[in-house]
Design an enzyme around this catalytic site. Structure first.
Site, PDB file in Angstrom:
ATOM      1  N   ASP A  96      -3.889   7.623   7.946  1.00 15.58           N
ATOM      2  CA  ASP A  96      -4.749   6.660   8.649  1.00 15.58           C
ATOM      3  C   ASP A  96      -3.878   5.795   9.561  1.00 15.58           C
ATOM      4  O   ASP A  96      -2.770   6.190   9.919  1.00 15.58           O
ATOM      5  CB  ASP A  96      -5.569   5.833   7.644  1.00 15.58           C
ATOM      6  CG  ASP A  96      -4.687   4.985   6.736  1.00 15.58           C
ATOM      7  OD1 ASP A  96      -3.466   4.901   6.974  1.00 15.58           O
ATOM      8  OD2 ASP A  96      -5.219   4.386   5.777  1.00 15.58           O
ATOM      9  N   HIS A 101      -0.701   4.684   7.067  1.00 10.70           N
ATOM     10  CA  HIS A 101      -0.131   5.354   5.899  1.00 10.70           C
ATOM     11  C   HIS A 101       0.102   6.851   6.076  1.00 10.70           C
ATOM     12  O   HIS A 101      -0.741   7.536   6.654  1.00 10.70           O
ATOM     13  CB  HIS A 101      -1.059   5.148   4.697  1.00 10.70           C
ATOM     14  CG  HIS A 101      -1.414   3.709   4.483  1.00 10.70           C
ATOM     15  ND1 HIS A 101      -2.609   3.173   4.896  1.00 10.70           N
ATOM     16  CD2 HIS A 101      -0.705   2.702   3.930  1.00 10.70           C
ATOM     17  CE1 HIS A 101      -2.632   1.874   4.596  1.00 10.70           C
ATOM     18  NE2 HIS A 101      -1.487   1.564   4.017  1.00 10.70           N
ATOM     19  N   SER A 155       0.799  -1.234   0.000  1.00 11.31           N
ATOM     20  CA  SER A 155       0.000   0.000   0.000  1.00 11.31           C
ATOM     21  C   SER A 155       0.830   1.281   0.000  1.00 11.31           C
ATOM     22  O   SER A 155       0.296   2.340  -0.305  1.00 11.31           O
ATOM     23  CB  SER A 155      -0.921   0.008   1.219  1.00 11.31           C
ATOM     24  OG  SER A 155      -0.167  -0.152   2.407  1.00 11.31           O
TER      25      SER A 155
END
Ligand SMILES: *[C@@H]1O[C@H](CO)[C@@H](O)[C@H](O)[C@H]1NC(C)=O
Ligand SMILES: *[C@@H]1O[C@H](CO)[C@@H](O)[C@H](O)[C@H]1NC(C)=O
Ligand SMILES: *[C@@H]1O[C@H](CO)[C@@H](O)[C@H](O)[C@H]1NC(C)=O
Ligand SMILES: *[C@@H]1O[C@H](CO)[C@@H](O)[C@H](O)[C@H]1NC(C)=O
Length: 354
Positions: A314, A317, A35
């Site tokens: 979040d 990240h 991610s």
């Protein structure tokens, strides 16, 4: 019959297109990882395709685990190029093929590891995807040896290992396996003709908000420091040893560990006021719920008013501001024995010395 002819036409078209792209200085890159690099490979039903992801840029969810741009976008910028196309869209284009591949392809997908993690598309599967693409594109027309590769798997193997039944005692053995699997796939990529590798090490895992929430985002947890240090040390050693044997190849360690440490220690030059508290926080009683809603459609999260003042977006990240800060600091110097003083932007623009 029709299908076969279309396929041949397509191949011919591809050949012309790629030549054209190269002749006009397009700079492709291939990206592998999770991610921290994924720019849209998760399914539409999933978090990075839901509000509030993408609120800063492009103003709506873009499949990135960020409020805006992330590592891949900044690396592409450093090449004075554009972000590569997520592999998921490779065969689903409405644009010309030249436009689709001229900036390269991004195979990175959120949740993945080099082994089984939260998404099954491990490093080896991602390499297989590129292999499949190269079987369709006439290879002699694609500048593989000049095309940099970005590899960044930042800890899902360990998060998964610890979340399932992995023990701390056996962790060192697992770390060795993970690092060996990273280098094994880099060697596979070299076998496909790629020669220039930017390899990210892992960030201080104990600093991510999903863990620091337990201490009200006041400090990083130190529990994982030995894990992170061992992984990063071993990675540096294995890369050094591996590349000695890979003729004509070169690498650059993207020191994400150092970059995270230095930005978190001193975020103010970047306008960042909140080092550990993320912008998108779970409402009381929830964990890591950014992007989630209850059955009435009510958000299970809260979004801060100024994302540009937060380092984290979040539970895991960085924000776009976070990535801006991280890349400006880690781009200042590499630490591979081959290029101690190089800056990534310069390294990316230079031809390999083979
Ligand atoms: C994403 O979509 C693909 C294709 O529709 C499907 O095969 C896959 O199982 C989905 N993945 C997840 C994690 O839902
Ligand atoms: C990666 O996933 C594929 C497909 O599930 C599997 O066959 C392969 O063994 C996995 N590789 C590793 C190193 O776990
Ligand atoms: C859990 O432990 C069992 C027995 O040691 C092992 O076979 C299995 O692979 C482990 N599962 C995971 C997800 O690590
Ligand atoms: C890299 O490997 C060489 C031997 O091939 C060794 O002399 C050198 O110390 C190593 N450097 C690092 C940073 O590990």
């Amino acid at each position: 019959m029709g299908v076969a002819i279309d396929y041949l036409l397509l191949r011919a078209l591809f050949a012309t297109i790629i030549l054209f792209g190269v002749a006009h200085g397009a700079k492709p890159i291939f990206v592998f990882g999770d991610s921290y690099v994924d720019t849209g490979n998760r399914n539409y039903s999933e978090a990075p395709w839901r509000n509030p992801y993408g609120i800063t840029w492009p103003g709506h969810p873009s499949g990135r685990f960020s409020n805006g741009l992330l590592l891949t976008d900044f690396v592409a910028k450093a090449m004075k190029s554009k972000s590569p196309t997520p592999y998921r869209f490779y065969t689903k284009y409405s644009r010309s093929l030249r436009d689709v591949v001229k900036h390269g392809l991004n195979f990175g997908v959120g949740g993945s590891g080099v082994f089984q993690a939260f998404d099954p598309r491990n490093f080896s599967v991602q390499v297989d995807q590129l292999k499949g693409v190269l079987q369709t594109i006439p290879q002699q027309l694609f500048p593989l040896e000049h095309t940099p590769v970005l590899v960044s798997f930042v800890g899902n193997d360990y998060r998964y290992y610890l979340a399932t039944n992995g023990t701390l005692k056996e962790l060192p053995v697992y770390i060795t396996k993970v690092v060996t699997e990273v280098t094994r796939n880099i060697i596979r990529l070299y076998g496909l003709g790629l020669k220039r590798f930017v390899v990210g090490n892992i960030e201080p895992l104990g600093c991510v908000p999903s863990l620091t929430a337990s201490v009200s985002y006041k400090r990083c947890l130190t529990t994982y420091d030995p894990l992170v240090q061992f992984h990063n040390q071993l990675l540096a050693q294995q890369l050094n040893a591996t590349f000695t044997a890979l003729k004509g190849a070169d690498y650059f360690i993207l020191d994400q560990y150092k970059a995270f440490q230095s930005v978190i220690a001193n975020p103010s030059p970047f306008g960042i006021k909140h080092r550990l508290r993320p912008c998108c926080t779970p409402k009381p009683g929830n964990i890591d719920s950014c992007g989630e809603v209850d059955k009435n459609g009510e958000p299970l999260y809260e979004v801060c008013s100024s994302p540009e003042t937060h380092f984290f977006w979040d539970g895991l990240h960085p924000t776009q501001a976070g990535w801006t800060a991280l890349t400006s600091s880690s781009f200042v110097g590499g630490n591979s024995p081959h290029n101690k003083s190089a800056n990534l932007a310069t390294w990316l623009q230079n031809e390999p010395t083979s």
